[in-house]
Design an enzyme around this catalytic site. Structure first.
Site, PDB file in Angstrom:
ATOM      1  N   MET A 187       0.847  -1.195   0.000  1.00 10.79           N
ATOM      2  CA  MET A 187       0.000   0.000   0.000  1.00 10.79           C
ATOM      3  C   MET A 187       0.881   1.244   0.000  1.00 10.79           C
ATOM      4  O   MET A 187       0.446   2.334   0.366  1.00 10.79           O
ATOM      5  CB  MET A 187      -0.949  -0.018   1.210  1.00 10.79           C
ATOM      6  CG  MET A 187      -1.910  -1.209   1.159  1.00 10.79           C
ATOM      7  SD  MET A 187      -3.460  -0.928   2.016  1.00 10.79           S
ATOM      8  CE  MET A 187      -2.873  -0.705   3.671  1.00 10.79           C
TER       9      MET A 187
ATOM     10  N   LEU B  43       6.740   3.062   1.421  1.00 12.87           N
ATOM     11  CA  LEU B  43       7.659   1.915   1.485  1.00 12.87           C
ATOM     12  C   LEU B  43       8.802   2.123   2.475  1.00 12.87           C
ATOM     13  O   LEU B  43       9.298   3.228   2.659  1.00 12.87           O
ATOM     14  CB  LEU B  43       8.235   1.655   0.084  1.00 12.87           C
ATOM     15  CG  LEU B  43       7.198   1.383  -1.005  1.00 12.87           C
ATOM     16  CD1 LEU B  43       7.893   1.129  -2.344  1.00 12.87           C
ATOM     17  CD2 LEU B  43       6.295   0.208  -0.644  1.00 12.87           C
TER      18      LEU B  43
ATOM     19  N   HIS C 150       9.508  -3.617   3.069  1.00 13.36           N
ATOM     20  CA  HIS C 150       9.047  -3.855   1.696  1.00 13.36           C
ATOM     21  C   HIS C 150      10.237  -4.171   0.780  1.00 13.36           C
ATOM     22  O   HIS C 150      10.160  -5.052  -0.085  1.00 13.36           O
ATOM     23  CB  HIS C 150       8.357  -2.607   1.130  1.00 13.36           C
ATOM     24  CG  HIS C 150       7.114  -2.214   1.849  1.00 13.36           C
ATOM     25  ND1 HIS C 150       7.007  -1.066   2.598  1.00 13.36           N
ATOM     26  CD2 HIS C 150       5.900  -2.831   1.940  1.00 13.36           C
ATOM     27  CE1 HIS C 150       5.794  -0.971   3.099  1.00 13.36           C
ATOM     28  NE2 HIS C 150       5.103  -2.031   2.737  1.00 13.36           N
TER      29      HIS C 150
ATOM     30  N   GLY D 183       5.116 -10.260   4.352  1.00 17.57           N
ATOM     31  CA  GLY D 183       5.906 -10.246   5.583  1.00 17.57           C
ATOM     32  C   GLY D 183       5.161 -10.925   6.719  1.00 17.57           C
ATOM     33  O   GLY D 183       3.932 -10.866   6.799  1.00 17.57           O
TER      34      GLY D 183
ATOM     35  N   LYS E 117       5.196  -9.959   9.686  1.00 16.39           N
ATOM     36  CA  LYS E 117       4.696  -8.999  10.670  1.00 16.39           C
ATOM     37  C   LYS E 117       3.163  -9.019  10.674  1.00 16.39           C
ATOM     38  O   LYS E 117       2.523  -8.966  11.700  1.00 16.39           O
ATOM     39  CB  LYS E 117       5.203  -7.583  10.390  1.00 16.39           C
ATOM     40  CG  LYS E 117       4.964  -6.667  11.582  1.00 16.39           C
ATOM     41  CD  LYS E 117       4.940  -5.223  11.218  1.00 16.39           C
ATOM     42  CE  LYS E 117       3.727  -4.903  10.462  1.00 16.39           C
ATOM     43  NZ  LYS E 117       2.877  -3.839  10.814  1.00 16.39           N
TER      44      LYS E 117
ATOM     45  N   GLN F 155      -2.771 -11.818   8.447  1.00 15.22           N
ATOM     46  CA  GLN F 155      -3.007 -11.582   7.018  1.00 15.22           C
ATOM     47  C   GLN F 155      -2.420 -12.719   6.184  1.00 15.22           C
ATOM     48  O   GLN F 155      -3.028 -13.218   5.240  1.00 15.22           O
ATOM     49  CB  GLN F 155      -2.383 -10.244   6.620  1.00 15.22           C
ATOM     50  CG  GLN F 155      -2.245 -10.034   5.126  1.00 15.22           C
ATOM     51  CD  GLN F 155      -1.825  -8.626   4.762  1.00 15.22           C
ATOM     52  OE1 GLN F 155      -2.603  -7.705   4.868  1.00 15.22           O
ATOM     53  NE2 GLN F 155      -0.588  -8.435   4.328  1.00 15.22           N
TER      54      GLN F 155
ATOM     55  N   SER G 299       4.640   1.058   7.928  1.00 15.39           N
ATOM     56  CA  SER G 299       4.385   2.390   7.365  1.00 15.39           C
ATOM     57  C   SER G 299       3.776   3.308   8.415  1.00 15.39           C
ATOM     58  O   SER G 299       3.856   4.526   8.324  1.00 15.39           O
ATOM     59  CB  SER G 299       3.429   2.285   6.183  1.00 15.39           C
ATOM     60  OG  SER G 299       3.949   1.375   5.252  1.00 15.39           O
TER      61      SER G 299
END
Ligand code: PAF
Length: 283
Positions: free
Chosen positions: A30, A33, A37, A149, A151, A155, A188
């Protein structure tokens, strides 16, 4: 680097570049970066002939319109960084390109508890939106491998489940969380922290590391209570959830019988910024 905003353009380019069985690595983002990323991009470059990165702030995964509005956007800077890091194609569509009026891109997948616990509980609809956009982007880019990732651990579990359920022809590559020198997981959202909040943020990972040391030595419930208390010793930090669960099913664990499968996942507010992190409790 080629940069496109329409599906027609990127598909025409991929038809030429990826002909003759060349592999496509895909890094969906999204934007805003950071090194996290870039580490996904570098891994994709190592493992594929062509690397595509997308930047799309996906409205369907934001249950809070204020959060969507505030999400950092820095396309020019991001594009420069991607070019310097050797990305082959940047796909940066606008909302009507991904979600044309009158078309539905809902995914018909039962996620069981995966989209309902933790993040799913506090951000209802979030993972439906993530699944929708990731599936849509996969259809457009048709990647050989896609990089995510750890993290965003939940997801990742949701995406793996969707790929299996829909039998999508893509290999999901789970990549380690990239951390700042003080342990804070790169995100981010970090750039929106005040200096005071940024100084406090590493406490989250410090407590996760201490949880790992204590795992198996005290009951699960006590460990969770201990960790929440430790974090709340710092005014300015507020735990939204802390769970210890099975790393595949995300079912909460009540004891240490399956300790090798245990994972702690946490969401913490610093002011109005919400950070998430996680740790495997037994290595
Ligand atoms: O992790 C993210 O940045 C987003 O959730 C993703 C996977 C790009 C979908 O919008």
């Amino acid at each position: 680097m080629n940069q496109f905003s329409t599906i027609r353009e990127i598909q025409e380019c991929l038809a030429i570049m990826a002909g003759e069985g060349r592999s496509i690595g895909f890094v969906p983002t999204m934007g805003a970066l950071h090194q996290g990323h870039i580490s996904l991009l570098m891994r994709s470059r190592m493992e594929n002939d062509i690397t595509v990165c997308s930047i799309f702030v996906n409205p369907t995964q934001f249950n809070n319109p204020a959060d969507l509005k505030k999400y950092p956007r820095s396309l020019t800077q991001d594009a420069k960084l991607l070019m310097e890091c050797g990305c082959d194609i940047l796909f940066a569509p606008d909302v009507p390109e991904i979600y044309p009026e009158g078309e539905s891109h809902e995914v018909d997948v039962d996620f069981g508890i995966l989209d309902k616990v933790m993040e799913g509980k506090f951000r209802p609809g979030h993972f439906r939106g993530v699944a929708m956009v990731v599936n849509r982007l996969f259809t457009i880019v048709n990647p050989t491998r896609a990089y995510f990732g750890k993290k965003d651990f939940q997801q990742l579990a949701v995406i793996l489940h969707m790929v299996n359920a829909l039998k999508l022809p893509v290999k999901i590559i789970a990549c380690e969380t990239v951390r700042e020198a003080d342990g804070l997981a790169m995100s981010s959202r970090n750039m929106r922290l005040t200096i005071a909040e940024r100084n406090l943020a590493p406490v989250i990972y410090q407590v996760l590391l201490k949880m790992r040391e204590r795992s198996g030595k005290i009951p699960v419930r006590e460990l969770k209570e201990w960790a929440i208390k430790k974090i709340h010793e710092h005014p300015g930090l507020r735990v939204e959830y802390l769970e210890i669960c099975d790393k595949a099913s995300l079912f909460p664990m009540g004891n240490w019988f399956q300790r090798k499968r245990s994972m702690a996942l946490i969401a913490v507010f610093l002011g109005d910024i919400r950070l998430i992190d996680n740790i495997e409790l037994f290595l």
